[in-house]
Design a protein around this motif. Sequence first.
Motif, PDB file in Angstrom:
ATOM      1  N   LEU A  70      -3.523   1.340   1.173  1.00 56.35           N
ATOM      2  CA  LEU A  70      -4.721   0.767   1.738  1.00 56.35           C
ATOM      3  C   LEU A  70      -4.547  -0.795   1.728  1.00 56.35           C
ATOM      4  O   LEU A  70      -5.682  -1.582   1.697  1.00 56.35           O
ATOM      5  CB  LEU A  70      -5.910   1.104   0.732  1.00 56.35           C
ATOM      6  N   GLY A  71      -3.624  -1.212   1.530  1.00 55.21           N
ATOM      7  CA  GLY A  71      -3.079  -2.670   1.827  1.00 55.21           C
ATOM      8  C   GLY A  71      -3.123  -3.465   0.205  1.00 55.21           C
ATOM      9  O   GLY A  71      -2.896  -4.754   0.343  1.00 55.21           O
ATOM     10  N   PRO A 100     -14.557   5.538  -4.258  1.00 55.80           N
ATOM     11  CA  PRO A 100     -12.988   5.011  -4.192  1.00 55.80           C
ATOM     12  C   PRO A 100     -12.968   4.169  -2.852  1.00 55.80           C
ATOM     13  O   PRO A 100     -13.854   3.900  -2.322  1.00 55.80           O
ATOM     14  CB  PRO A 100     -12.523   6.545  -3.756  1.00 55.80           C
ATOM     15  N   ASP A 101     -11.901   3.724  -2.769  1.00 56.24           N
ATOM     16  CA  ASP A 101     -11.564   2.720  -1.782  1.00 56.24           C
ATOM     17  C   ASP A 101     -11.204   3.130  -0.323  1.00 56.24           C
ATOM     18  O   ASP A 101     -11.329   2.392   0.491  1.00 56.24           O
ATOM     19  CB  ASP A 101     -10.731   1.695  -2.433  1.00 56.24           C
ATOM     20  N   GLY A 102     -10.878   4.408  -0.382  1.00 59.31           N
ATOM     21  CA  GLY A 102     -10.491   5.083   0.871  1.00 59.31           C
ATOM     22  C   GLY A 102     -10.022   6.535   0.761  1.00 59.31           C
ATOM     23  O   GLY A 102     -10.216   7.102  -0.145  1.00 59.31           O
ATOM     24  N   LEU A 109      -0.727   8.115   3.150  1.00 58.07           N
ATOM     25  CA  LEU A 109      -0.843   7.039   4.110  1.00 58.07           C
ATOM     26  C   LEU A 109      -2.338   6.602   4.406  1.00 58.07           C
ATOM     27  O   LEU A 109      -3.217   7.577   4.414  1.00 58.07           O
ATOM     28  CB  LEU A 109      -0.113   7.035   5.508  1.00 58.07           C
ATOM     29  N   GLY A 110      -2.653   5.483   4.784  1.00 62.24           N
ATOM     30  CA  GLY A 110      -3.892   4.855   4.921  1.00 62.24           C
ATOM     31  C   GLY A 110      -4.158   5.278   6.287  1.00 62.24           C
ATOM     32  O   GLY A 110      -3.549   5.919   7.237  1.00 62.24           O
ATOM     33  N   PRO A 111      -5.453   4.895   6.826  1.00 61.11           N
ATOM     34  CA  PRO A 111      -6.180   5.124   8.293  1.00 61.11           C
ATOM     35  C   PRO A 111      -5.094   4.736   9.373  1.00 61.11           C
ATOM     36  O   PRO A 111      -4.342   3.636   9.423  1.00 61.11           O
ATOM     37  CB  PRO A 111      -7.251   4.291   8.298  1.00 61.11           C
ATOM     38  N   TYR A 112      -5.050   5.666  10.039  1.00 59.24           N
ATOM     39  CA  TYR A 112      -4.017   5.486  11.474  1.00 59.24           C
ATOM     40  C   TYR A 112      -2.531   5.124  11.199  1.00 59.24           C
ATOM     41  O   TYR A 112      -1.761   4.659  12.035  1.00 59.24           O
ATOM     42  CB  TYR A 112      -4.639   4.119  12.122  1.00 59.24           C
ATOM     43  N   GLN A 113      -2.159   5.719  10.038  1.00 62.82           N
ATOM     44  CA  GLN A 113      -0.729   5.354   9.770  1.00 62.82           C
ATOM     45  C   GLN A 113       0.112   6.642   9.718  1.00 62.82           C
ATOM     46  O   GLN A 113       1.308   6.517  10.014  1.00 62.82           O
ATOM     47  CB  GLN A 113      -0.502   4.912   8.064  1.00 62.82           C
ATOM     48  N   ALA A 114      -0.598   7.803   9.487  1.00 60.79           N
ATOM     49  CA  ALA A 114       0.073   9.129   9.504  1.00 60.79           C
ATOM     50  C   ALA A 114       0.169   9.578  11.161  1.00 60.79           C
ATOM     51  O   ALA A 114      -0.912   9.487  11.824  1.00 60.79           O
ATOM     52  CB  ALA A 114      -0.664  10.223   8.627  1.00 60.79           C
TER      53      ALA A 114
END
Length: 555
Positions: free
Chosen positions: A44-45, A192-194, A200-205
């Motif tokens: 998530l960065g 939670p943070d995400g 993988l985070g959003p739009y990564q998978a």
Amino acid sequence: MDAERLVAAVLVLIVISSGIPAADAENRHVFLNWEVSCAVRAPLGVAKRVITINGRFPGPLLNLTTNDVAHVNVVNALDEPFLLTWNGLQMRRNSWNDGVAGTNCGIPPGQNWTYVFQAKDEVGSFFYRPSLGLHAAAGGHGPIRVNNRPVVALPFARPDGGELDVLIGDWYNMETKRMREYLDRGRDLPSPDGILINGLGPYQADIRFEPGRTYRLRVSNVGARTSLSFRIQGHKLLLVEAEGTYTQQRHYASLDVHAGQSLSVLVTADQQPRPYYMVVSSLFVQPELFGVANVLYSNSNNSGEQRPPPGRAPLDGASSHNGYGRSMEQARTVRTNLTCGGPRPNPQGSFRYGRINVTRTLLLRNGDDQIAGRRRCTVSGVSFADAATPLKLADRLGVAGVFAVVSGAPEARRRPALGTAVIDARYRDFVQVVFENPLPSLQTWHLDGYSFFVAGMGWGKWTPNARSTYNLVDAIYRSTVQVYPASWTAVFVSLDNEGIWNLRSQDLGRRYLGQETYIRVSQGTSEVPDPRDELPMPSNALLCGKAKPLKLGRA
């Protein structure tokens, strides 16, 4: 000695040393070597130390077929003890390899231990994860498939597009040490943070579809606590399996997957060949969180796949998925397919649980309490305290003073208490377990060693009259179940698997604070169990605590 005879001899030696009966040497043996280590990832960065297996996050697939024997050598390269548990696998006759603190000593740093277990009479979708402390909030999880034997037909056409493992879960950017500090100070974990999809985070998978093909997606919620809604933009989800049971087939626009649960859906790539989104959103928490994966169709001219355009997935209307009433109604629609085979050719409905007399009822009420000035989570007034000696070792080796036997019902006591509690149960009893949740948050419970029939759910307190509302014909048979706020859930379980088995909250924070117990299933004698009922203590069993000096107690 020729090669074939040499291989056979080696297999027999492995089988004998593991405690697996020699007759099972005829089954396929799967040998794996997994190194557990720490790495830095930032899904998530925000950089965080995560637990990897063979350098992978999530870990590798454990791919088995019914009756396979798995040998998983785990090398602990962390700086603290470590265990893996096999969420949903029943570990028939073999709580020795369950991989929780009540059955196994942690694998010390720099050492290894080999799990040996059989996927006896099992099929379905599951996952493995760490079991000690809050390790599971740092990763270390991976998918498990148990495939049908060729002689047992699937209750659906084999997907021509193949199978995909989809691990979804909430994610905390904070280190597990910081999470422990929150809990040790009596504070609940923050939101939670995400949400991650396959680590993988959003739009990564990326999920890749070929037009016209059908895919089996094996979905597991491996997160720390959050219930999730799973859907794919523009596509229907055909539910076909939940934690080892083939379900009545029904289409859904979205499916709730609560913490620790697994299921399988069939998805057909029957839409216009353009990019779509897989959306996973949080349920019952604020702010609402989203995990998003790209669903990529290949072009019809085979020139490659189309990438999604710049922008974001359409998430409007997502909040309509929240609502406990809607969720409970959906849960009631998930039912067992009575006519198809499972791990065996005979129909899943052959075991008519609704006609069996209940020998005992366990009423388990979760709570939040203050004990010695600290917030603890309780089960029927007892907050579980881990012992330095695994309960299974203490029970087999006759080590006194490690655990106390409790009744399995709210006891008349002046105040809640800490305790290393074990519920005594008789082998082959047919037991009703009622989970009562008086709190304003959803609870999720898991029982190792078993699946159970989810017979009923309702609001308020449970009473014996609630049985009139039960599903006594085709209730889903699974190992993890949700209990909604101010409600109850009743399950039936046939205690046909000897051993000591962990019954726990799938909310990592609540489990850390004591919301778990163990059930000892035995024939009520002090004699060593017949190997036909329970496997002997493995020759490689680690000894710790009060059992460490007992070098002669392995027989």
